[in-house]
Motif scaffolding. Structure first.
Motif, mmCIF file in Angstrom:
data_model
loop_
_atom_site.group_PDB
_atom_site.id
_atom_site.type_symbol
_atom_site.label_atom_id
_atom_site.label_comp_id
_atom_site.label_asym_id
_atom_site.label_seq_id
_atom_site.Cartn_x
_atom_site.Cartn_y
_atom_site.Cartn_z
ATOM 1 N N ARG A 89 0.657 -1.184 0.025
ATOM 2 C CA ARG A 89 -0.312 0.130 -0.189
ATOM 3 C C ARG A 89 0.969 1.276 -0.368
ATOM 4 O O ARG A 89 0.263 2.294 -0.461
ATOM 5 N N ASN A 90 2.095 0.813 0.368
ATOM 6 C CA ASN A 90 2.579 2.558 0.014
ATOM 7 C C ASN A 90 3.810 2.703 -0.641
ATOM 8 O O ASN A 90 4.764 3.204 -1.061
ATOM 9 N N VAL A 91 4.242 1.740 -1.147
ATOM 10 C CA VAL A 91 4.549 1.571 -3.168
ATOM 11 C C VAL A 91 4.566 3.332 -3.779
ATOM 12 O O VAL A 91 3.131 3.118 -3.631
ATOM 13 N N ARG A 92 5.548 3.883 -3.689
ATOM 14 C CA ARG A 92 4.829 5.094 -4.564
ATOM 15 C C ARG A 92 6.103 4.971 -5.888
ATOM 16 O O ARG A 92 6.003 5.838 -6.648
ATOM 17 N N SER A 93 7.037 3.869 -6.072
ATOM 18 C CA SER A 93 8.137 3.798 -7.314
ATOM 19 C C SER A 93 7.899 2.559 -7.471
ATOM 20 O O SER A 93 8.212 1.540 -6.499
ATOM 21 N N ILE A 94 7.963 1.944 -9.054
ATOM 22 C CA ILE A 94 8.022 0.703 -9.146
ATOM 23 C C ILE A 94 8.846 1.232 -10.949
ATOM 24 O O ILE A 94 8.718 1.734 -11.471
ATOM 25 N N PHE A 95 9.939 0.771 -10.589
ATOM 26 C CA PHE A 95 11.060 0.654 -12.029
ATOM 27 C C PHE A 95 10.594 -0.917 -12.917
ATOM 28 O O PHE A 95 11.293 -2.286 -12.346
ATOM 29 N N LEU A 96 10.026 -0.799 -13.860
ATOM 30 C CA LEU A 96 9.709 -1.996 -14.455
ATOM 31 C C LEU A 96 10.881 -2.795 -15.091
ATOM 32 O O LEU A 96 10.482 -2.087 -16.078
ATOM 33 N N GLY A 97 11.361 -3.997 -15.519
ATOM 34 C CA GLY A 97 12.745 -3.629 -16.443
ATOM 35 C C GLY A 97 14.100 -3.237 -15.995
ATOM 36 O O GLY A 97 14.607 -2.673 -17.330
ATOM 37 N N ASP A 98 14.628 -3.487 -15.408
ATOM 38 C CA ASP A 98 15.633 -3.511 -14.056
ATOM 39 C C ASP A 98 16.997 -4.504 -14.979
ATOM 40 O O ASP A 98 17.745 -5.315 -14.118
ATOM 41 N N ILE A 99 16.729 -4.481 -16.539
ATOM 42 C CA ILE A 99 17.660 -5.520 -17.108
ATOM 43 C C ILE A 99 18.673 -4.929 -17.646
ATOM 44 O O ILE A 99 19.127 -4.266 -19.060
ATOM 45 N N GLU A 100 19.972 -5.110 -17.207
ATOM 46 C CA GLU A 100 21.858 -4.558 -18.476
ATOM 47 C C GLU A 100 21.801 -5.460 -19.542
ATOM 48 O O GLU A 100 20.952 -6.559 -19.905
ATOM 49 N N GLN A 101 22.246 -4.314 -20.252
ATOM 50 C CA GLN A 101 22.258 -5.168 -21.834
ATOM 51 C C GLN A 101 23.347 -6.860 -21.686
ATOM 52 O O GLN A 101 23.190 -7.616 -22.365
ATOM 53 N N GLU A 102 24.258 -6.759 -21.029
ATOM 54 C CA GLU A 102 24.649 -8.539 -20.296
ATOM 55 C C GLU A 102 23.314 -9.144 -20.018
ATOM 56 O O GLU A 102 23.359 -10.416 -20.398
ATOM 57 N N GLU A 103 22.698 -9.261 -19.476
ATOM 58 C CA GLU A 103 20.882 -9.556 -19.405
ATOM 59 C C GLU A 103 20.694 -10.159 -20.998
ATOM 60 O O GLU A 103 20.255 -10.953 -20.589
ATOM 61 N N ALA A 104 20.381 -9.203 -21.450
ATOM 62 C CA ALA A 104 19.261 -9.112 -22.562
ATOM 63 C C ALA A 104 19.549 -7.983 -23.356
ATOM 64 O O ALA A 104 18.790 -6.711 -22.364
ATOM 65 N N GLU A 105 19.535 -7.460 -24.612
ATOM 66 C CA GLU A 105 19.276 -6.690 -25.170
ATOM 67 C C GLU A 105 18.641 -5.600 -25.134
ATOM 68 O O GLU A 105 16.804 -5.922 -24.311
ATOM 69 N N ILE A 106 18.314 -3.923 -25.025
ATOM 70 C CA ILE A 106 17.226 -4.205 -24.736
ATOM 71 C C ILE A 106 15.787 -3.753 -24.834
ATOM 72 O O ILE A 106 14.626 -4.519 -24.531
ATOM 73 N N SER A 107 15.564 -4.190 -26.929
ATOM 74 C CA SER A 107 14.774 -4.418 -27.477
ATOM 75 C C SER A 107 14.244 -6.022 -27.720
ATOM 76 O O SER A 107 13.575 -6.438 -28.434
ATOM 77 N N TRP A 108 15.469 -6.940 -26.595
ATOM 78 C CA TRP A 108 15.471 -7.572 -26.462
ATOM 79 C C TRP A 108 13.899 -8.732 -25.526
ATOM 80 O O TRP A 108 13.638 -9.305 -24.957
ATOM 81 N N ILE A 109 14.012 -7.182 -24.362
ATOM 82 C CA ILE A 109 13.539 -7.426 -23.213
ATOM 83 C C ILE A 109 11.794 -7.034 -23.992
ATOM 84 O O ILE A 109 11.314 -5.959 -24.397
ATOM 85 N N GLU A 110 10.464 -8.538 -23.220
ATOM 86 C CA GLU A 110 9.332 -8.677 -23.377
ATOM 87 C C GLU A 110 8.422 -8.605 -22.470
ATOM 88 O O GLU A 110 8.618 -8.642 -21.938
ATOM 89 N N HIS A 111 7.437 -7.400 -23.024
ATOM 90 C CA HIS A 111 6.660 -6.810 -22.218
ATOM 91 C C HIS A 111 4.985 -7.499 -22.896
ATOM 92 O O HIS A 111 4.599 -8.238 -23.180
ATOM 93 N N GLY A 112 4.444 -6.958 -21.914
ATOM 94 C CA GLY A 112 2.641 -7.275 -22.291
ATOM 95 C C GLY A 112 1.731 -5.953 -21.763
ATOM 96 O O GLY A 112 2.644 -4.202 -21.775
#
Length: 308
Positions: A89-112
């Motif tokens: 209930r107190n969450v004020r900030s969400i970062f979805l996709g803190d994925i670095e290049q070593e893990e996946a290129e930015i355009s390989w990150i799949e969303h919905g």
């Protein structure tokens, strides 16, 4: 919980205060599953909710949730967060996709569809999304959101249109890395018009329309956009801005009220750079990262800062 790089307290990286937690699976397979059920990101989330006080959490950072080529998308962490919103209930900030290049290129990150985050967290102030492939957003009204940031090598036009059709009365900062068509960045200037009108963004003070292969066209639209008059900072950085786009900015509405104008990663000539500096003496203008220009080569390829 350390066996999956699951959770960990950090100092908040955004001005939200309180406790920050990062949830992520292991993209490198250093930890082998031993009879455990479900995706690693789900087990990380369940362990976090079972062993920590979710009511103290102010910021959640979601890292690697699985390889896109194996069918893993952000829909799972979005659903997990949304279903637990009453406890978070107190969450004020969400970062979805803190994925670095070593893990996946930015355009390989799949969303919905990420709309449920805005619907489930009415007090959310900061939403940062990295990656654009498969990303969807529906028009919403959100009273509290102050910062909305899309990092992508190709932001779908549907997302841009949804932002323009949404009502964000408190939004002060909007950053959109538009990217290139090859990686899904198919937004046009027409898609940006509702944003540039500013009608649904009364509090906007910083606008970034960046990383675009149509940066000149965007600059031409910005030159007469109503929203610009109330801005303190404008960024047209990271794209293929040339003298044509800069000329439009110089010939359009006054920009001397701005505190910052970011045009970094550009293709301006020396003469145009001098004209821009002279035109905005009281503005902090960033003309760094100039790209090489071959004026004799009609096919000289211009590229954005972030694509794949």
């Amino acid at each position: 919980m350390t066996d999956e790089n699951l959770t960990g307290p950090t100092e908040p990286t955004e001005p939200t205060g309180g406790v920050s937690w990062r949830l992520a699976g292991d993209p490198f397979g250093h930890v082998r599953d031993k009879g455990q059920e479900g995706p690693a990101i789900q087990r990380a989330f369940e362990a976090f909710m079972a062993t920590r006080d979710p009511g103290r959490v102010r910021e959640i950072v979601v890292g690697w949730w699985g390889a896109g080529y194996e069918g893993h998308t952000s829909e799972l962490p979005v659903r997990l967060l949304s279903e637990a919103a009453d406890r978070l209930r107190n969450v004020r900030s969400i970062f979805l996709g803190d994925i670095e290049q070593e893990e996946a290129e930015i355009s390989w990150i799949e969303h919905g569809d990420v709309t449920p985050l805005l619907e489930a967290f009415p007090k959310l102030e900061y939403l940062h999304i990295r990656g654009g492939s498969g990303l969807r957003l529906r028009p919403v009204r959100h009273e509290a959101l102050r910062t909305l940031w899309f990092e992508s090598g190709g932001l779908p036009a549907g997302v841009v249109r949804a932002v323009g059709a949404s009502e964000f009365p408190a939004l002060q900062d909007l950053d959109m890395w538009l990217g290139v068509e090859e990686y899904g960045g198919d937004a046009t200037v027409a898609d940006l018009e509702p944003i540039l009108s500013g009608e649904r963004l009364p509090a906007l003070r910083h606008l970034g329309l960046q990383d675009s292969e149509i940066q000149d066209e965007i600059a031409e639209a910005v030159a007469s956009a109503p929203v610009v008059a109330r801005l303190e900072a404008l960024s047209l950085a990271m794209g293929t801005l040339t003298d044509t786009g800069a000329e439009a900015l110089l010939s359009g509405q006054p920009l001397t009220h701005l505190k910052r104008l970011d045009l970094s990663h550009h293709y301006l000539s020396d003469a145009m750079m001098e004209r821009v500096r002279a035109a905005f003496p009281g503005v902090a203008v960033d003309l760094s990262d100039r790209q090489e220009i071959d004026e004799d080569d009609e096919d000289d390829w211009r590229y954005v800062a972030v694509s794949e």
